[in-house]
Design a protein around this motif. Structure first.
Motif: not given
Ligand code: ZN
Length: 270
Positions: A245, A265, A268
C-alpha cells in the motif's frame, strides 16, 4: 477498455474537426459490431450538418438536425480524424466522410456500437435509465446517501451501477475507494453522509485529473497511425494486488465483486 475520461478526451479531440461540417458519404466495411450498424446510415446522414457532439456516460452523441447518431467505443474502439482517401486498415470498420476529412471508427474486438437514435435520443433504452453524470452538480453525497439507505450491496458495486451514477468504471471506483479509505465490500447502506462526501469528492477529482491528462493527447486524434484516446494515468492500487500500500505498506489484497477484480488495502480501507 475506454473509460469515461478516454471517451470525453475522444469527444474533445474530434469535435473541432467536425462541428458545422456536412456529411458527404458513409463507408461501412464491417457492420456487425455489438449490434448491426444501420444499413441506411448514408441516407440518414447525407448532406446533414453535424451540430454538436455530446457525451452521456460512455456514449458519444452526434447531433444532426434530423436526429442523433450514437457511437460507443466498447472494449477496444477508437475514433480518429483522417485525411480524405486514407487507406483503411484491418479493423477500420466504418468511415463517416465530411467535406475535408473523415471520421474513422476502428475496433479490433467489435464490442463497440454505431446506432441511429432519431429525434428522441433520451428515450433510447441505452440512455433513459442512466443516473447522473459524476462530474455534474446532481452527483452529491446527499444523493448517494439517500439512495443507499437500507442497501446491503457492496459500495463498489453500488457506485458502479449505471442507474446510480454513470461512467464510474472499475479503475475509478477502485482508486476513489482507496483514496477515501472506504472498503469496497462495505454495505452501501452502512456509510455515513460524511464519508460519502469524501467519496464523491474523490470520484470527481480522479475523473477530472484523468480528463486533464487526456488533454495532452488531443493531437493524437488526427492522422492514421497510433491509438488515440488512451493515456497513462497515475494509479495507486488498481492492478497492484500483492504490492504494498502506498500509504501504509500493508500488502494490497484483491477480491472479486460482480466478476470485477477489486484491489484494496485491508488496513487503510474500512
Ligand atoms: Zn494501506
Amino acid at each position: 477498455m475506454p473509460e469515461l475520461p478516454e471517451v470525453e478526451t475522444s469527444r474533445r479531440g474530434i469535435s473541432p474537426h467536425l462541428i458545422n461540417k456536412a456529411v458527404k458519404d458513409v463507408v461501412l466495411r464491417h457492420t456487425q459490431l455489438r449490434w448491426k450498424i444501420p444499413q441506411d446510415l448514408l441516407s440518414l446522414l447525407a448532406d446533414n450538418i453535424l451540430i454538436s457532439i455530446e457525451r452521456r456516460a460512455k456514449y458519444l452523441l452526434f447531433n444532426f438536425a434530423n436526429g442523433t447518431l450514437l457511437i460507443h467505443l466498447g472494449m477496444s474502439g477508437s475514433l480518429r480524424i483522417c485525411p480524405l482517401a486514407t487507406p483503411a486498415k484491418k479493423h477500420d470498420h466504418a468511415d463517416i466522410i465530411f467535406d475535408d476529412c473523415l471520421l474513422r471508427f476502428t475496433d479490433p474486438r467489435r464490442f463497440g456500437a454505431i446506432l441511429w437514435l432519431g429525434l428522441t435520443p433520451e428515450q433510447s433504452p441505452l440512455l433513459y435509465k442512466l443516473g447522473p453524470e459524476p462530474l455534474s452538480s446532481d452527483f452529491t453525497a446527499q444523493y448517494l446517501y439517500k439512495l443507499s439507505r437500507n442497501r446491503k450491496l457492496p459500495v463498489k458495486q453500488f457506485i458502479m451501477d449505471q442507474k446510480i451514477v454513470t461512467g464510474v468504471g472499475n479503475i475509478y471506483a477502485t482508486e476513489a475507494l482507496f483514496s477515501s479509505g472506504i472498503s469496497p465490500i462495505r454495505a452501501a447502506g452502512n456509510i455515513s453522509e460524511k464519508r460519502y462526501q469524501v467519496l464523491v469528492d474523490a470520484i470527481k477529482e480522479i475523473l477530472t485529473q484523468a480528463i486533464q491528462q487526456g488533454g495532452t493527447t488531443l493531437k493524437d486524434f488526427v492522422g492514421s497511425d497510433g491509438k488515440p484516446g488512451y493515456f497513462q494515468q497515475t494509479l495507486h492500487v488498481y492492478g497492484k494486488a500483492g504490492e504494498s500500500c502506498p500509504r501504509c505498506q500493508t500488502e494490497l489484497k484483491a477480491l472479486k465483486l460482480a466478476a470485477r477484480n477489486s484491489v484494496y488495502c485491508p488496513k487503510c480501507q474500512r
